[in-house]
Design an enzyme around this catalytic site. Structure first.
Site, PDB file in Angstrom:
ATOM      1  CG  ASP A   1      -1.263   1.265   1.846  1.00 44.01           C
ATOM      2  OD1 ASP A   1      -2.202   1.894   1.349  1.00 44.01           O
ATOM      3  OD2 ASP A   1      -1.649   1.411   2.782  1.00 44.01           O
TER       4      ASP A   1
ATOM      5  CG  ASP B   1      -1.227   8.371   1.034  1.00 44.02           C
ATOM      6  OD1 ASP B   1      -0.562   8.946   1.461  1.00 44.02           O
ATOM      7  OD2 ASP B   1      -1.950   7.804  -0.265  1.00 44.02           O
TER       8      ASP B   1
ATOM      9  NE  ARG C   1      -1.986  13.161  -1.537  1.00 40.37           N
ATOM     10  CZ  ARG C   1      -1.290  13.756  -2.423  1.00 40.37           C
ATOM     11  NH1 ARG C   1      -0.374  12.757  -2.489  1.00 40.37           N
ATOM     12  NH2 ARG C   1      -1.185  14.969  -3.756  1.00 40.37           N
TER      13      ARG C   1
ATOM     14  NE  ARG D   1      -8.432  10.432  -6.455  1.00 39.88           N
ATOM     15  CZ  ARG D   1      -8.425   9.413  -5.691  1.00 39.88           C
ATOM     16  NH1 ARG D   1      -8.340   8.316  -5.328  1.00 39.88           N
ATOM     17  NH2 ARG D   1      -7.444  10.467  -4.549  1.00 39.88           N
TER      18      ARG D   1
ATOM     19  NE  ARG E   1      -7.766  14.460  -2.961  1.00 40.78           N
ATOM     20  CZ  ARG E   1      -7.437  13.377  -1.850  1.00 40.78           C
ATOM     21  NH1 ARG E   1      -8.632  13.318  -1.024  1.00 40.78           N
ATOM     22  NH2 ARG E   1      -6.381  13.215  -1.033  1.00 40.78           N
TER      23      ARG E   1
ATOM     24  NE  ARG F   1      -3.731  15.443   2.862  1.00 41.22           N
ATOM     25  CZ  ARG F   1      -4.398  14.866   2.373  1.00 41.22           C
ATOM     26  NH1 ARG F   1      -4.308  13.723   3.542  1.00 41.22           N
ATOM     27  NH2 ARG F   1      -4.906  14.285   1.706  1.00 41.22           N
TER      28      ARG F   1
ATOM     29  CB  SER G   1     -11.348  11.910   0.897  1.00 45.37           C
ATOM     30  OG  SER G   1     -10.194  10.853   1.237  1.00 45.37           O
TER      31      SER G   1
ATOM     32  CG  ASP H   1     -11.230   6.504  -2.227  1.00 50.70           C
ATOM     33  OD1 ASP H   1     -10.786   7.431  -2.399  1.00 50.70           O
ATOM     34  OD2 ASP H   1      -9.756   5.759  -2.416  1.00 50.70           O
TER      35      ASP H   1
ATOM     36  CG  ASP I   1      -1.796   2.207   6.927  1.00 54.20           C
ATOM     37  OD1 ASP I   1      -2.209   2.017   5.477  1.00 54.20           O
ATOM     38  OD2 ASP I   1      -2.324   3.225   7.238  1.00 54.20           O
TER      39      ASP I   1
HETATM   40  O1  M1P Z   1      -4.361   5.689  -0.523  1.00 51.27           O
HETATM   41  C1  M1P Z   1      -5.317   6.254   0.593  1.00 51.27           C
HETATM   42  C2  M1P Z   1      -6.402   7.213   0.343  1.00 51.27           C
HETATM   43  O2  M1P Z   1      -5.486   8.388   0.477  1.00 51.27           O
HETATM   44  C3  M1P Z   1      -5.968   9.542   0.352  1.00 51.27           C
HETATM   45  O3  M1P Z   1      -6.426   9.804   1.214  1.00 51.27           O
HETATM   46  P1  M1P Z   1      -6.697  11.077   2.096  1.00 51.27           P
HETATM   47  O4  M1P Z   1      -6.568  12.229   0.948  1.00 51.27           O
HETATM   48  O5  M1P Z   1      -8.109  11.571   2.493  1.00 51.27           O
HETATM   49  O6  M1P Z   1      -5.312  10.903   2.923  1.00 51.27           O
HETATM   50  C4  M1P Z   1      -6.820   9.189  -1.292  1.00 51.27           C
HETATM   51  O7  M1P Z   1      -5.548   9.739  -2.210  1.00 51.27           O
HETATM   52  C5  M1P Z   1      -7.433   8.361  -1.179  1.00 51.27           C
HETATM   53  O8  M1P Z   1      -8.184   8.365  -2.588  1.00 51.27           O
HETATM   54  C6  M1P Z   1      -6.466   6.673  -1.051  1.00 51.27           C
HETATM   55  O9  M1P Z   1      -7.750   5.468  -0.439  1.00 51.27           O
END
Ligand code: M1P
Length: 238
Positions: A7, A9, A16, A117, A128, A135, A171, A173, A199
């Site tokens: 994975d 993030d 991010r 997307r 966003r 955040r 967010s 999905d 995670d």
């Molecule tokens: O990769 C995990 C998530 O990362 C982003 O989430 P957020 O902006 O809420 O931290 C998004 O790109 C989300 O689509 C993705 O699942």
């Protein structure tokens, strides 16, 4: 043939943010024993920003849970949510999300509340365009007030054909049922051993389904540094 599948993030990088030198060194060493791949909810533009040149260490790239598939920089698969669910359902979902978000008050709201997307929509109640600090503030607020989970519970009743998945900080999905991270496994049949690292492997997290799948050895990580430790241990066993 053995694959390490990550994975992005919270596993390869903080949410991010950019990959660290220590992670790049560890992945580099891993390539001597394993093929590498990543599967994340984000789109490829964000993943490229986070992984930088280290993206070339990965043979398989799966943005949007693998609804888009790349071998190196070459795309070999692309499905779209609109063609799967139809314009009517897609539009009604967007209208319902906007309606719900318009009734919620938060400590702040910024811009880009729904991101289209190809394989999913991403819905961000604070927008966003939040800064990194915002955040973190929203994530804490959400833990207390369940902004996202309340929205997800009400929408998932109306759209049983869709999955609502909370994968990040601000967010969630939305994608057709079955288009979770297991989707990418259909392209990885050549591997006899797949080690997955994520995670959000708890129920409701966006790594849960692939983590539980019989085709992979699932690993839960608490942070990118935990991923480094687990990968280093795996390398030692070779
Ligand atoms: O990769 C995990 C998530 O990362 C982003 O989430 P957020 O902006 O809420 O931290 C998004 O790109 C989300 O689509 C993705 O699942």
């Amino acid at each position: 043939m053995k694959l390490l599948l990550f994975d992005v993030d919270g596993t390869l990088t903080p949410a991010r943010q950019k990959i660290t030198g220590e992670m790049v060194d560890t992945l580099n060493r891993a390539t001597q024993h394993y093929t590498l791949g990543f599967v994340g909810g984000s789109d490829l533009a964000k993943q490229k920003e986070q992984l930088g040149d280290a993206i070339d260490l990965f043979t398989y790239w799966f943005p949007q849970n693998g609804v888009q598939g790349y071998r190196g920089a070459e795309m070999f698969h692309n499905s779209t949510m609109v063609s799967m669910v139809g314009e009517d359902v897609y539009q009604s979902l967007i209208n319902d999300c906007m309606q719900h978000m318009s009734t919620v008050s938060l400590p702040f709201k910024r811009g880009t509340f729904i991101e289209h997307r190809s394989g999913m929509i991403n819905v961000a109640p604070p927008g966003r365009a939040c800064s990194t600090n915002e955040r973190q503030t929203f994530e804490q607020y959400d833990m207390e007030y369940n902004v996202r989970s309340l929205m997800v519970s009400s929408l998932s009743e109306k759209y049983p054909q869709l999955t609502f998945s909370i994968g990040g900080q601000i967010s969630f999905d939305v994608f057709p049922k079955g288009w979770d991270k297991r989707y990418c496994l259909q392209f990885l049949k050549e591997f006899d051993e797949i080690h997955f690292f994520g995670d959000k492997t708890f129920k409701g997290g966006n790594d849960h389904e692939i983590f539980c799948d019989d085709r992979v050895n699932g690993n839960t990580v608490t942070s990118p540094s935990d991923t480094i430790n687990l990968v280093q241990n795996l390398i030692k066993t070779n």
